[in-house]
Motif scaffolding. Sequence first.
Motif, PDB file in Angstrom:
ATOM      1  N   UNK A 149       1.028  -1.155   0.104  1.00 46.36           N
ATOM      2  CA  UNK A 149       0.060  -0.024   0.011  1.00 46.36           C
ATOM      3  C   UNK A 149       0.929   1.170   0.027  1.00 46.36           C
ATOM      4  N   UNK A 150       1.042   1.766  -1.257  1.00 46.85           N
ATOM      5  CA  UNK A 150       1.771   3.077  -1.266  1.00 46.85           C
ATOM      6  C   UNK A 150       0.699   4.262  -0.879  1.00 46.85           C
ATOM      7  N   UNK A 151       0.972   4.771   0.443  1.00 41.90           N
ATOM      8  CA  UNK A 151      -0.103   5.708   0.903  1.00 41.90           C
ATOM      9  C   UNK A 151       0.225   7.041   0.824  1.00 41.90           C
ATOM     10  N   UNK A 152      -0.566   8.048   1.102  1.00 35.66           N
ATOM     11  CA  UNK A 152      -0.386   9.427   1.190  1.00 35.66           C
ATOM     12  C   UNK A 152       0.009   9.983  -0.318  1.00 35.66           C
ATOM     13  N   UNK A 153      -0.701   9.574  -1.192  1.00 34.03           N
ATOM     14  CA  UNK A 153      -0.605   9.890  -2.597  1.00 34.03           C
ATOM     15  C   UNK A 153      -0.683  11.384  -2.966  1.00 34.03           C
ATOM     16  N   UNK A 154      -1.663  11.846  -1.939  1.00 35.18           N
ATOM     17  CA  UNK A 154      -2.323  13.191  -2.263  1.00 35.18           C
ATOM     18  C   UNK A 154      -1.026  14.277  -1.821  1.00 35.18           C
ATOM     19  N   UNK A 155      -0.008  13.814  -1.004  1.00 36.95           N
ATOM     20  CA  UNK A 155       0.825  14.618  -0.422  1.00 36.95           C
ATOM     21  C   UNK A 155       2.094  14.738  -1.541  1.00 36.95           C
ATOM     22  N   UNK A 156       2.170  13.944  -2.632  1.00 39.65           N
ATOM     23  CA  UNK A 156       3.498  14.044  -3.371  1.00 39.65           C
ATOM     24  C   UNK A 156       2.859  13.474  -4.879  1.00 39.65           C
ATOM     25  N   UNK A 157       3.184  14.501  -5.861  1.00 37.00           N
ATOM     26  CA  UNK A 157       2.969  14.352  -7.236  1.00 37.00           C
ATOM     27  C   UNK A 157       3.497  13.243  -7.641  1.00 37.00           C
ATOM     28  N   UNK A 158       4.726  13.047  -7.722  1.00 33.69           N
ATOM     29  CA  UNK A 158       5.401  12.132  -8.547  1.00 33.69           C
ATOM     30  C   UNK A 158       5.629  10.633  -7.601  1.00 33.69           C
ATOM     31  N   UNK A 159       4.596  10.349  -6.711  1.00 30.53           N
ATOM     32  CA  UNK A 159       4.403   9.144  -5.833  1.00 30.53           C
ATOM     33  C   UNK A 159       4.989   8.054  -6.633  1.00 30.53           C
ATOM     34  N   UNK A 160       4.674   7.868  -7.814  1.00 35.27           N
ATOM     35  CA  UNK A 160       4.936   6.629  -8.522  1.00 35.27           C
ATOM     36  C   UNK A 160       6.335   6.104  -8.698  1.00 35.27           C
ATOM     37  N   UNK A 161       7.286   7.073  -8.225  1.00 37.29           N
ATOM     38  CA  UNK A 161       8.766   6.786  -8.631  1.00 37.29           C
ATOM     39  C   UNK A 161       9.130   6.086  -7.105  1.00 37.29           C
ATOM     40  N   UNK A 162       8.488   6.037  -6.099  1.00 33.12           N
ATOM     41  CA  UNK A 162       8.654   5.004  -4.978  1.00 33.12           C
ATOM     42  C   UNK A 162       8.463   3.606  -5.591  1.00 33.12           C
ATOM     43  N   UNK A 163       9.437   2.748  -5.522  1.00 32.22           N
ATOM     44  CA  UNK A 163       9.416   1.545  -5.872  1.00 32.22           C
ATOM     45  C   UNK A 163       9.638   0.405  -4.647  1.00 32.22           C
ATOM     46  N   UNK A 164       8.732  -0.596  -4.656  1.00 29.47           N
ATOM     47  CA  UNK A 164       8.858  -1.597  -3.808  1.00 29.47           C
ATOM     48  C   UNK A 164       8.945  -3.123  -4.559  1.00 29.47           C
ATOM     49  N   UNK A 165       9.381  -4.087  -3.967  1.00 30.60           N
ATOM     50  CA  UNK A 165       9.910  -5.170  -4.624  1.00 30.60           C
ATOM     51  C   UNK A 165       8.578  -6.252  -4.549  1.00 30.60           C
ATOM     52  N   UNK A 166       7.179  -5.768  -4.977  1.00 34.17           N
ATOM     53  CA  UNK A 166       6.245  -6.613  -4.767  1.00 34.17           C
ATOM     54  C   UNK A 166       5.292  -6.730  -5.930  1.00 34.17           C
ATOM     55  N   UNK A 167       4.621  -7.822  -6.307  1.00 25.89           N
ATOM     56  CA  UNK A 167       4.037  -7.678  -7.432  1.00 25.89           C
ATOM     57  C   UNK A 167       2.639  -6.983  -7.304  1.00 25.89           C
ATOM     58  N   UNK A 168       1.784  -7.047  -6.259  1.00 26.91           N
ATOM     59  CA  UNK A 168       0.865  -6.201  -6.216  1.00 26.91           C
ATOM     60  C   UNK A 168       0.814  -4.945  -5.571  1.00 26.91           C
ATOM     61  N   UNK A 169       0.449  -3.995  -6.022  1.00 24.02           N
ATOM     62  CA  UNK A 169       0.908  -2.593  -5.523  1.00 24.02           C
ATOM     63  C   UNK A 169      -0.584  -1.849  -5.745  1.00 24.02           C
ATOM     64  N   UNK A 170      -0.665  -0.957  -4.493  1.00 22.03           N
ATOM     65  CA  UNK A 170      -2.136  -0.323  -4.502  1.00 22.03           C
ATOM     66  C   UNK A 170      -1.906   1.297  -4.148  1.00 22.03           C
ATOM     67  N   UNK A 171      -1.973   2.204  -4.683  1.00 19.33           N
ATOM     68  CA  UNK A 171      -1.757   3.470  -4.456  1.00 19.33           C
ATOM     69  C   UNK A 171      -2.996   4.206  -3.709  1.00 19.33           C
ATOM     70  N   UNK A 172      -2.772   4.518  -2.436  1.00 26.92           N
ATOM     71  CA  UNK A 172      -3.957   5.113  -1.537  1.00 26.92           C
ATOM     72  C   UNK A 172      -3.864   6.281  -1.144  1.00 26.92           C
ATOM     73  N   UNK A 173      -4.913   7.317  -0.811  1.00 29.68           N
ATOM     74  CA  UNK A 173      -4.985   8.134  -0.046  1.00 29.68           C
ATOM     75  C   UNK A 173      -6.222   7.833   0.654  1.00 29.68           C
ATOM     76  N   UNK A 174      -6.030   7.553   1.977  1.00 26.55           N
ATOM     77  CA  UNK A 174      -7.054   6.963   2.928  1.00 26.55           C
ATOM     78  C   UNK A 174      -8.349   7.835   3.185  1.00 26.55           C
TER      79      UNK A 174
END
Length: 451
Positions: A329-354
């Motif tokens: 869960x790549x969270x707090x996407x509302x706080x960073x425009x280029x959030x997609x640059x953060x990389x994690x070694x997992x197959x399933x990734x979801x971008x969230x702002x709770x």
Amino acid sequence: MNDTIAAISTSLGKGAISIIRVSGPKAINIVNKIFIGNNLNKCSSHTINYGYIKDKEEKIDEVLVSLMKAPKTFTMEDVVEINCHGGTQTTKKIFEILLLNGIRIAEPGEFTKRAFLNGRIDLVEAESVMEIINAETENARKLSINNLTVNLSNEIKIIREDLLNLLANIEVNIDYPEYEDIEVINIQKIKVEIQKIKIKIEKLVNTSENSKIIKEGIKTLIIGKPNVGKSSLLNSLLEEEKAIVTDIAGTTRDIVEGKITIEGIILDLIDTAGIRSTEDVIEKIGVNKSLGYIDDADLILAVFDVSNELSTEDYKIIDKIKNKNVIAILNKIDLKKDYFKIKVPFKRIVYTNTKDYKTIENLKREIINMYNLNKINASNLTYLSNVRQITLGKEALELTLSVLEGINNNIPIDIIAIDIKLIWEKLGEIIGKNYADDLLDKLFSNFCLGK
């Protein structure tokens, strides 16, 4: 099972009615002794009789007595059910009168145990009775009633019949090779038949994971370092303020739990203390508890704060969960425009702002896809539905693989037949064709009184 047993089958407390169930050879005679109304010994089976329960000359309560004569009853014994007014004192008084007249208190699950021992139901059906009582979702109820209506039992009986026919042909060929009118059974024919049986058993075993999900749900652990939004994620999934949320790192110091249902499947959500190095004694206990939950989790929602670069603590968490079922869960996407640059070694990734409902729905869809929840249909599938059944199913499958390996290694047919018989016996254990007394004692002890 020569004695007569009784139990209160409804919960004690205020209510419209209470039911006291009696089963055994003296059930009708004993109830008749304390009943003012029709002579139960002369009444037809499956009738309801109006009257009163008495203690000597005192009327205790106005009742309806259901009379069911063997063998057309749940236990296949004479069964009498006393329907009295609800209430603790009245119910206990009637039960006490029964005991004073020579009836024994039933053990937990003893009615169902008698149904099994008397051949009314098999072991799969007996287990399904308790599973129906414990079902927490509609899918769990459907699965349990499926097994209660002998779908699984019939499937296993068919496989055992195939094995028995194969064994019979092998024995005839070994003992009477001179007869020309018998079907010649050779090693190649045995291999073909065992491969067919292997496919059937394999299907039962492979679908058992769906059974576990339907019955027990998915134990879901929310994990991450402090202040990444774990508690906010829990609250958003639950749609309530279950966990305390602040900007102070380390607010959650113990686990917080909740449940949601997705596609008829329960998600047992566990929000954990933020994982980090700390000298705070209380927080350290919470961190250790969080780490301890990792091994038992079916699914891990690993939360990362994308408004900052990943830290050493994030990478330590990644290392600990790398071999588990993980949705990052790549969270707090509302706080960073280029959030997609953060990389994690997992197959399933979801971008969230709770705070954004749509991103939480994306997470739910990912869980549905991960476990194929929308394809699980409890009403049409035949599942091994508990640890005992699944273990025996896997052991039977291992034996089929052993038989095929023996065939490939040119093991003599009479030795092969021994392993085939073991498969037949192992499947028999699932439905209770062969069992140990201590297994029955353990199994039925988990039932409630009166069932």
